[in-house]
Design an enzyme around this catalytic site. Structure first.
Site, PDB file in Angstrom:
ATOM      1  N   ASP A 167      60.905 -29.283  20.015  1.00  0.00           N
ATOM      2  CA  ASP A 167      60.039 -28.696  21.036  1.00  0.00           C
ATOM      3  C   ASP A 167      59.342 -27.477  20.457  1.00  0.00           C
ATOM      4  O   ASP A 167      59.279 -27.311  19.238  1.00  0.00           O
ATOM      5  CB  ASP A 167      60.886 -28.323  22.260  1.00  0.00           C
ATOM      6  CG  ASP A 167      60.123 -28.491  23.565  1.00  0.00           C
ATOM      7  OD1 ASP A 167      59.162 -27.729  23.793  1.00  0.00           O
ATOM      8  OD2 ASP A 167      60.470 -29.379  24.350  1.00  0.00           O
ATOM      9  N   ASP A 217      72.343 -18.884  29.518  1.00  0.00           N
ATOM     10  CA  ASP A 217      72.738 -20.275  29.762  1.00  0.00           C
ATOM     11  C   ASP A 217      72.785 -21.089  28.475  1.00  0.00           C
ATOM     12  O   ASP A 217      73.592 -22.002  28.339  1.00  0.00           O
ATOM     13  CB  ASP A 217      71.762 -20.936  30.740  1.00  0.00           C
ATOM     14  CG  ASP A 217      72.259 -20.914  32.177  1.00  0.00           C
ATOM     15  OD1 ASP A 217      73.461 -20.640  32.395  1.00  0.00           O
ATOM     16  OD2 ASP A 217      71.453 -21.182  33.076  1.00  0.00           O
ATOM     17  N   HIS A 227      58.626 -23.785  27.288  1.00  0.00           N
ATOM     18  CA  HIS A 227      58.916 -25.182  27.561  1.00  0.00           C
ATOM     19  C   HIS A 227      60.224 -25.615  26.889  1.00  0.00           C
ATOM     20  O   HIS A 227      61.050 -26.327  27.468  1.00  0.00           O
ATOM     21  CB  HIS A 227      57.746 -26.032  27.060  1.00  0.00           C
ATOM     22  CG  HIS A 227      57.881 -27.499  27.243  1.00  0.00           C
ATOM     23  ND1 HIS A 227      58.483 -28.320  26.308  1.00  0.00           N
ATOM     24  CD2 HIS A 227      57.462 -28.321  28.233  1.00  0.00           C
ATOM     25  CE1 HIS A 227      58.433 -29.574  26.718  1.00  0.00           C
ATOM     26  NE2 HIS A 227      57.826 -29.602  27.886  1.00  0.00           N
ATOM     27  N   ALA A 252      57.158 -42.362  22.050  1.00  0.00           N
ATOM     28  CA  ALA A 252      57.916 -43.181  22.994  1.00  0.00           C
ATOM     29  C   ALA A 252      57.846 -44.666  22.675  1.00  0.00           C
ATOM     30  O   ALA A 252      58.798 -45.411  22.918  1.00  0.00           O
ATOM     31  CB  ALA A 252      57.422 -42.934  24.424  1.00  0.00           C
ATOM     32  N   VAL A 300      63.311 -45.915  19.663  1.00  0.00           N
ATOM     33  CA  VAL A 300      63.174 -44.760  20.553  1.00  0.00           C
ATOM     34  C   VAL A 300      63.374 -45.237  21.986  1.00  0.00           C
ATOM     35  O   VAL A 300      62.780 -46.239  22.411  1.00  0.00           O
ATOM     36  CB  VAL A 300      61.806 -44.078  20.411  1.00  0.00           C
ATOM     37  CG1 VAL A 300      61.631 -42.983  21.463  1.00  0.00           C
ATOM     38  CG2 VAL A 300      61.641 -43.489  19.011  1.00  0.00           C
ATOM     39  N   SER A 340      58.582 -34.644  30.634  1.00  0.00           N
ATOM     40  CA  SER A 340      59.291 -33.686  29.784  1.00  0.00           C
ATOM     41  C   SER A 340      60.626 -33.289  30.369  1.00  0.00           C
ATOM     42  O   SER A 340      61.542 -32.925  29.649  1.00  0.00           O
ATOM     43  CB  SER A 340      58.457 -32.421  29.592  1.00  0.00           C
ATOM     44  OG  SER A 340      57.662 -32.487  28.447  1.00  0.00           O
TER      45      SER A 340
END
Length: 486
Positions: A186, A195, A224, A340, A345, A427
């Site tokens: 990312d 967290d 993101h 994708a 995948v 996402s």
């Protein structure tokens, strides 16, 4: 030889959900026409820097890189990275004849410019974000309603996505993903987020963006990468949200710059790194449209397919978002979506409620209005958030937090310390599926093949929509509680 020319500027690479800007954002609202955007409009909105700045991908005929190829590249350029088992060399050269010269080497299949693309320009078509401070939520002991958790996780009551994947059943059975490592490919991450920090493998966090570390570089804004990582493995603690696999470890791999730019080379590098550094799962909330039958893109397809084949051989499950353009990918249309659609995948579509803020018993499983679909593309569905158009701005209050009702239909996750963010998109769905995969890997102590993981995801998924494999849910909606019983 195959050499990409200016037609490459039509390539629509895009980040699959709302993302950050340099300036501080409070809310970002979608284009009301975005959900119906076509591949043509998406391509028209994609921006390229116009050149590769002397960067190239040298793709060999076989998944290997010989000394001869490296020496030839070095003779008129520089090897910036050798992805040997992919048969790919990342190179840089100012020689105008670099591509034509290197392509004459017998072992070389193609030489293509490794162009940079703006991966944010299309995200504002159909997505939105809203962030809020932790202090806006009333203090709660939420774990009392979340069996199997020990932390207070004060934002967890807003996490309808946990219920959507039946995460509580997995937690109650004692499974939280311990023993699994998830590589998140990312943009930058808030590395010190309370967290994430307990689960980050700090010595394995890395960046393939020149001049940028894995840390999200802006002091304000919406990261993101942090949001995606939180969905997977936010710790079960006394802060914020809880991930679907809250005991899994996070390998944070920056392949997108914090200004939204990336190349195929940075993404390939991230896959290579994750596969060679102990990842069990790769989660990718990124991708792009490619012309299916344009031979100039054959090298891209080849390189990605080799990358994921290698990852699978190394025992890695690869998961990717399918995109947010409401496009039907059935049949042999003009476009395909990568990664994708790449071999090996697992492609994830998005679902989400419509009106959860006013009725928390409403269905959590309608297909998201923006999600791409088609049986030829979708493997599984997972919670990504939804949007009812026109948006309902009636304010509602949940847990002391008052917001327009439509925002609660999005997925809440981590932002910078002290802030949380609602987002929606495929996402958000891909990391949810990655979290379920991590629970499976964790149950088996990290000793399970990618084929077995996918089979268990299939056996445990809940069949929705048309019986069997269907356009929006693929082989079903992922289910954590069922998965850990396999």
């Amino acid at each position: 030889m195959h050499f990409k020319n200016t037609t490459l500027a039509t390539l629509a690479i895009f980040l699959m959900v709302t993302s950050c800007t340099k300036t501080e954002l409070t809310s970002a609202y979608s284009n009301p026409n975005g959900a119906g955007s076509t591949a043509r409009s998406a391509a028209a909105g994609t921006s390229s820097r116009g050149s590769a700045n002397g960067n190239y991908l040298v793709i060999c005929k076989t998944p290997a890189v010989s000394k001869k190829v490296l020496d030839q590249v070095q003779s008129i350029g520089t090897v910036t990275r050798s992805l040997a088992e992919f048969g790919v060399v990342l190179a840089k050269s100012t020689d105008p004849d670099f591509a034509s010269t290197i392509s004459q080497v017998n072992e070389v299949e193609s030489v293509v410019p490794d162009l940079e693309y703006d991966m944010l320009v299309n995200t504002w078509q159909s997505d939105k974000a809203h962030r809020f401070s932790a202090s806006a939520v009333a203090p709660q002991t939420s774990h009392l309603s979340l069996p199997g958790l020990t932390g207070s996780n004060s934002i967890a009551p807003l996490q309808w996505n946990l219920k959507a994947v039946n995460a509580h059943a997995a937690f109650a059975s004692g499974y939280k993903g311990a023993g699994a490592v998830v590589a998140v490919l990312d943009g930058g991450f808030y590395m010190d987020n309370p967290d994430l920090a307990p689960n980050i493998l700090v010595n394995k966090a890395t960046s393939f963006i020149p001049g940028e570390s894995a840390q999200y570089k802006y002091p304000t804004g919406i990261s993101h990468g942090t949001h995606v990582a939180g969905i997977i493995a936010a710790a079960d603690n006394d802060y914020g949200i809880v991930g679907i696999a809250p005991a899994a470890k996070l390998m944070l791999v920056k392949v997108l710059s914090d200004d939204g730019w990336a190349t195929l080379g940075t993404i390939l590098s991230g896959i290579y790194y994750a596969a060679n550094n102990g990842a069990d799962i790769i989660s990718m909330s990124l991708g792009g449209f490619f012309p299916r039958n344009d031979h100039t893109f054959t090298p891209d397809f080849l390189a990605l397919n080799r990358a994921f084949q290698y990852a699978k051989q190394k025992g890695v499950v690869s998961i990717a978002a399918v995109g947010n353009s409401s496009l039907d990918f059935n049949g042999q249309g003009q476009l395909t979506v990568l990664p994708a659609s790449s071999v090996n995948v697992i492609a994830i579509s998005a679902t989400g409620p419509l009106g959860w803020g006013t009725d928390q018993n409403t269905s959590l499983f309608p297909p998201a209005v923006y999600t791409n679909f088609g049986t030829s593309l979708i493997d599984f569905a997972a919670p990504g958030g939804n949007t009812k158009l026109p948006q309902n701005n009636t304010p509602v209050t949940i847990g002391g937090l008052t917001l327009p009702v439509w925002i609660f239909d999005e997925v809440v996750s981590d932002g910078k310390t002290g802030e949380f963010v609602f987002m929606s998109g495929t996402s958000m769905a891909a990391p949810a599926a990655a979290g379920v995969a991590a629970l499976i890997v964790g149950k088996h102590g990290g000793n399970i093949s990618p084929v077995s993981v996918e089979n268990k995801m299939k056996a445990s998924a809940v069949d929705m929509g048309a019986p069997g494999n269907d356009d929006y849910y693929g082989r079903g909606h992922v289910n954590a509680g069922n998965a850990v019983q396999q």
